[in-house]
Design an enzyme around this catalytic site. Sequence first.
Site, short mmCIF file in Angstrom:
data_model
loop_
_atom_site.label_atom_id
_atom_site.label_comp_id
_atom_site.label_asym_id
_atom_site.label_seq_id
_atom_site.Cartn_x
_atom_site.Cartn_y
_atom_site.Cartn_z
N HIS A 104 0.84 -1.21 0.00
CA HIS A 104 0.00 0.00 0.00
C HIS A 104 0.88 1.26 0.00
O HIS A 104 0.60 2.21 -0.74
CB HIS A 104 -0.89 0.05 1.25
CG HIS A 104 -1.90 -1.05 1.37
ND1 HIS A 104 -2.06 -1.78 2.53
CD2 HIS A 104 -2.82 -1.52 0.50
CE1 HIS A 104 -3.03 -2.66 2.37
NE2 HIS A 104 -3.51 -2.53 1.13
N LYS A 144 -17.71 -5.93 8.70
CA LYS A 144 -16.46 -6.67 8.84
C LYS A 144 -15.95 -6.53 10.26
O LYS A 144 -16.18 -5.52 10.90
CB LYS A 144 -15.41 -6.12 7.87
CG LYS A 144 -15.44 -6.78 6.51
CD LYS A 144 -14.17 -6.41 5.76
CE LYS A 144 -14.16 -6.98 4.34
NZ LYS A 144 -13.01 -6.49 3.58
N ARG A 203 -1.58 -6.50 -8.16
CA ARG A 203 -0.37 -7.24 -7.84
C ARG A 203 -0.12 -8.37 -8.82
O ARG A 203 0.98 -8.62 -9.25
CB ARG A 203 -0.48 -7.83 -6.42
CG ARG A 203 -0.43 -6.80 -5.33
CD ARG A 203 -0.89 -7.37 -4.03
NE ARG A 203 -2.27 -7.82 -4.13
CZ ARG A 203 -3.00 -8.18 -3.11
NH1 ARG A 203 -2.51 -8.16 -1.90
NH2 ARG A 203 -4.25 -8.56 -3.27
N SER A 249 -2.65 -7.79 3.29
CA SER A 249 -2.98 -7.57 4.71
C SER A 249 -3.36 -8.90 5.36
O SER A 249 -2.99 -9.18 6.50
CB SER A 249 -4.14 -6.59 4.85
OG SER A 249 -3.80 -5.35 4.27
O1 PNS Z 1 -8.88 -3.15 0.26
P1 PNS Z 1 -10.17 -3.73 -0.20
O2 PNS Z 1 -10.91 -4.29 0.97
O3 PNS Z 1 -9.98 -4.71 -1.32
O4 PNS Z 1 -11.05 -2.51 -0.78
C1 PNS Z 1 -12.33 -2.73 -1.31
C2 PNS Z 1 -13.08 -1.41 -1.51
C3 PNS Z 1 -13.10 -0.61 -0.23
C4 PNS Z 1 -12.37 -0.59 -2.59
C5 PNS Z 1 -14.52 -1.75 -1.99
O5 PNS Z 1 -15.06 -2.69 -1.13
C6 PNS Z 1 -15.43 -0.53 -2.05
O6 PNS Z 1 -15.27 0.33 -2.89
N1 PNS Z 1 -16.40 -0.46 -1.11
C7 PNS Z 1 -17.32 0.65 -1.01
C8 PNS Z 1 -18.74 0.25 -1.41
C9 PNS Z 1 -18.90 0.28 -2.92
O7 PNS Z 1 -18.78 1.31 -3.56
N2 PNS Z 1 -19.19 -0.90 -3.49
C10 PNS Z 1 -19.37 -1.06 -4.92
C11 PNS Z 1 -18.05 -1.36 -5.60
S1 PNS Z 1 -18.26 -1.63 -7.31
#
Ligand code: PNS
Length: 164
Positions: free
Chosen positions: A21, A45, A94, A132
């Site tokens: 990150h 979560k 990645r 993570s």
């Molecule tokens: O680090 P992560 O957990 O892979 O991040 C995922 C994240 C936060 C980018 C994704 O879950 C997100 O954008 N959540 C917000 C809700 C949302 O907009 N969902 C629709 C995505 S298409």
Amino acid sequence: MSRPPRIAIYPGSFDPLTNGHVDIITRGARLFDQIVVGLLNNPEKAPLFSVEEREGIIREVFADLGNVEVDVFHGLLVDYARRRRASVIVRGLRAISDFEYEMQMALMNRRLSPDIETVFMMPAETYTYVSSRLVKEIFSLGGDVSGLVPAVVESRLRQKCTPR
Ligand code: PNS
């Protein structure tokens, strides 16, 4: 003619922040006028670190980079990006295994908000296998996570959980 600042959101859970990150944020800070690390507050979560702890860690690591901001959001990412006047969503890629999920999210976000572009960035190859989830697992089983996470994360992990 002056243009409006180009603001990017780098969204994620960051539970915890890894050196992968950090690598992406540092690269993003060179490309965009401002990069907002958008920490998702997802009550469904059960994270290891609270939102406040994660926010504090990221703030500490990037204290010296003036165009990096940390912020917490909930709800739809594209709504948040619009509120922050961001035109770009940054995501790290990645490996091929990331691609399917990332493409689905990028295209869904484009459908929801066609004016916001998702930009994928590759971390340094040393971090392509860092996540993570693995960091937490390795640490909890007594493995060495130095070099995979910033020093502050390592010491917070030590405070939070005693390796088995
Ligand atoms: O680090 P992560 O957990 O892979 O991040 C995922 C994240 C936060 C980018 C994704 O879950 C997100 O954008 N959540 C917000 C809700 C949302 O907009 N969902 C629709 C995505 S298409």
